[in-house]
Design a protein around this motif. Structure first.
Motif, PDB file in Angstrom:
ATOM      1  N   SER A 144     -48.527  17.537  -4.004  1.00 11.26           N
ATOM      2  CA  SER A 144     -49.394  18.636  -3.557  1.00 11.26           C
ATOM      3  C   SER A 144     -50.850  18.180  -3.491  1.00 11.26           C
ATOM      4  CB  SER A 144     -49.250  19.846  -4.483  1.00 11.26           C
ATOM      5  OG  SER A 144     -49.673  19.533  -5.801  1.00 11.26           O
ATOM      6  N   HIS A 145     -51.251  17.297  -4.410  1.00  7.07           N
ATOM      7  CA  HIS A 145     -52.599  16.724  -4.379  1.00  7.07           C
ATOM      8  C   HIS A 145     -52.806  15.950  -3.081  1.00  7.07           C
ATOM      9  CE1 HIS A 145     -55.664  13.779  -6.383  1.00  7.07           C
ATOM     10  NE2 HIS A 145     -56.272  14.688  -5.658  1.00  7.07           N
ATOM     11  N   PHE A 146     -51.796  15.176  -2.705  1.00  7.87           N
ATOM     12  CA  PHE A 146     -51.879  14.411  -1.462  1.00  7.87           C
ATOM     13  C   PHE A 146     -51.915  15.325  -0.239  1.00  7.87           C
ATOM     14  CE2 PHE A 146     -49.519  12.401   2.093  1.00  7.87           C
ATOM     15  CZ  PHE A 146     -50.461  11.441   2.424  1.00  7.87           C
ATOM     16  N   ILE A 147     -51.091  16.369  -0.236  1.00  4.20           N
ATOM     17  CA  ILE A 147     -51.053  17.290   0.911  1.00  4.20           C
ATOM     18  C   ILE A 147     -52.404  17.968   1.090  1.00  4.20           C
ATOM     19  CG2 ILE A 147     -50.014  19.388   1.844  1.00  4.20           C
ATOM     20  CD1 ILE A 147     -48.191  16.995   2.022  1.00  4.20           C
ATOM     21  N   ARG A 148     -53.054  18.325  -0.012  1.00  3.79           N
ATOM     22  CA  ARG A 148     -54.384  18.949   0.082  1.00  3.79           C
ATOM     23  C   ARG A 148     -55.373  17.990   0.737  1.00  3.79           C
ATOM     24  NH1 ARG A 148     -53.188  20.781  -5.137  1.00  3.79           N
ATOM     25  NH2 ARG A 148     -54.563  19.223  -6.097  1.00  3.79           N
ATOM     26  N   THR A 199     -57.436  15.960   8.037  1.00  4.37           N
ATOM     27  CA  THR A 199     -56.826  16.005   9.371  1.00  4.37           C
ATOM     28  C   THR A 199     -56.699  17.412   9.927  1.00  4.37           C
ATOM     29  OG1 THR A 199     -54.510  16.240   8.671  1.00  4.37           O
ATOM     30  CG2 THR A 199     -55.410  14.005   8.721  1.00  4.37           C
ATOM     31  N   GLY A 200     -56.759  18.423   9.043  1.00  7.87           N
ATOM     32  CA  GLY A 200     -56.568  19.796   9.495  1.00  7.87           C
ATOM     33  C   GLY A 200     -55.111  20.187   9.658  1.00  7.87           C
ATOM     34  N   SER A 201     -54.180  19.296   9.254  1.00  7.15           N
ATOM     35  CA  SER A 201     -52.745  19.554   9.438  1.00  7.15           C
ATOM     36  C   SER A 201     -51.955  19.035   8.251  1.00  7.15           C
ATOM     37  CB  SER A 201     -52.217  18.852  10.694  1.00  7.15           C
ATOM     38  OG  SER A 201     -52.792  19.348  11.859  1.00  7.15           O
TER      39      SER A 201
END
Length: 276
Positions: free
Chosen positions: A245-249, A255-257
């Protein structure tokens, strides 16, 4: 279909420690409307000459227009950029990218004020840049324009001196791919986090923590934009991020995506700009 290409240029040896890359971008026109014209932050400042046509860049909620034959500086960017040609016509742009070690060696600016901004160089440094811009318009070849730009930067470099503490910190952040903590920098340099933040703001326009986040993400996006599958990259995430989840944030921030959404909408501009 719009044809475009990035032509890499080898920097002058005196500039190479500070210039991440130089390339010439040429395009036959605007990219198709349905294409995503995404430019992801890479921690570099950019000096841009639009010698044919202009460019339009969206950064956050702001739009910047750089007209034809203009010389502009882009400060440190820490959010995604949407980029396209100003007119649907042939486009030619020279882009010189300075690594985080480099920008302060060429320009005496308030770097915090140019963060996430694109500003015409004459507005920042005055008459000298106006004269250079005029000479660039008169130069009748790409080779001569590149020579003028690099000679200008060499002269700028001669006017400045290195800041060894700042340079040390930049080398450590780059050498650890952005995982070095500010606390460790405090320990190694003997300076407080407040002092280090002020030093980075002076030379870069942002603090060491924010730079580290961009540099850390750069490792993943470089592989991602070169074609590595997100599922393959997952096994390396935990070396750089607390959890997925840290990486996804971080991915959404820069990137905005999400990774899946972006993988389904990547195009050549986004990949070649980052990997060229």
């Amino acid at each position: 279909m719009t044809d475009f290409r990035f032509i890499p240029i080898t920097p002058h040896p005196l500039l190479s420690p500070y210039v991440a890359k130089i390339h010439v971008f040429e395009s036959s026109g605007r990219l198709p409307a349905e294409d995503r014209k995404l430019i992801v932050p890479n921690a570099n400042f950019k000096l841009t000459l639009t010698y044919r046509n202009g460019i339009v860049a969206g950064i956050g909620d702001k739009t910047f227009i750089q007209g034809e034959n203009k010389l502009s500086l882009t400060g440190l960017i820490d959010s995604p950029v949407m980029l396209d040609a100003q007119q649907d016509a042939q486009t030619g742009t020279i882009i010189i990218e300075f690594n985080p070690l480099g920008a302060y060696r060429f320009f005496h600016l308030s770097y915090a004020e140019v963060k996430n901004q694109i500003i015409e160089l004459p507005e920042l440094i005055g008459k000298y840049a106006e004269e250079l811009q005029s000479r660039l318009v008169d130069a009748n070849s790409i080779t001569l324009k590149l020579q003028l730009l690099q000679n200008f930067l060499i002269k700028q470099l001669e006017k400045t001196v290195a800041d060894p503490i700042y340079d040390y910190c930049i080398d450590r952040i780059s050498g650890t791919a952005g995982v070095l903590s500010v606390a460790q920098l405090e320990k190694e340099t003997g300076y407080s986090s407040r002092w280090l933040h002020a030093k980075f703001s002076e030379h870069l326009g942002t603090g060491p923590k924010n730079l580290s986040e961009i540099v850390r993400f750069k490792q993943f996006y470089g592989a991602f934009s070169a074609g590595a599958n997100y599922q393959r990259l997952k096994e390396h995430i935990y070396h750089h991020y607390h959890d997925q989840s840290h990486f996804i944030r971080a991915f959404k921030r820069f990137t905005g995506s999400t990774p899946t959404d972006l993988q389904n909408s990547m195009n050549e501009l986004a990949t070649k700009h980052y990997t060229s």
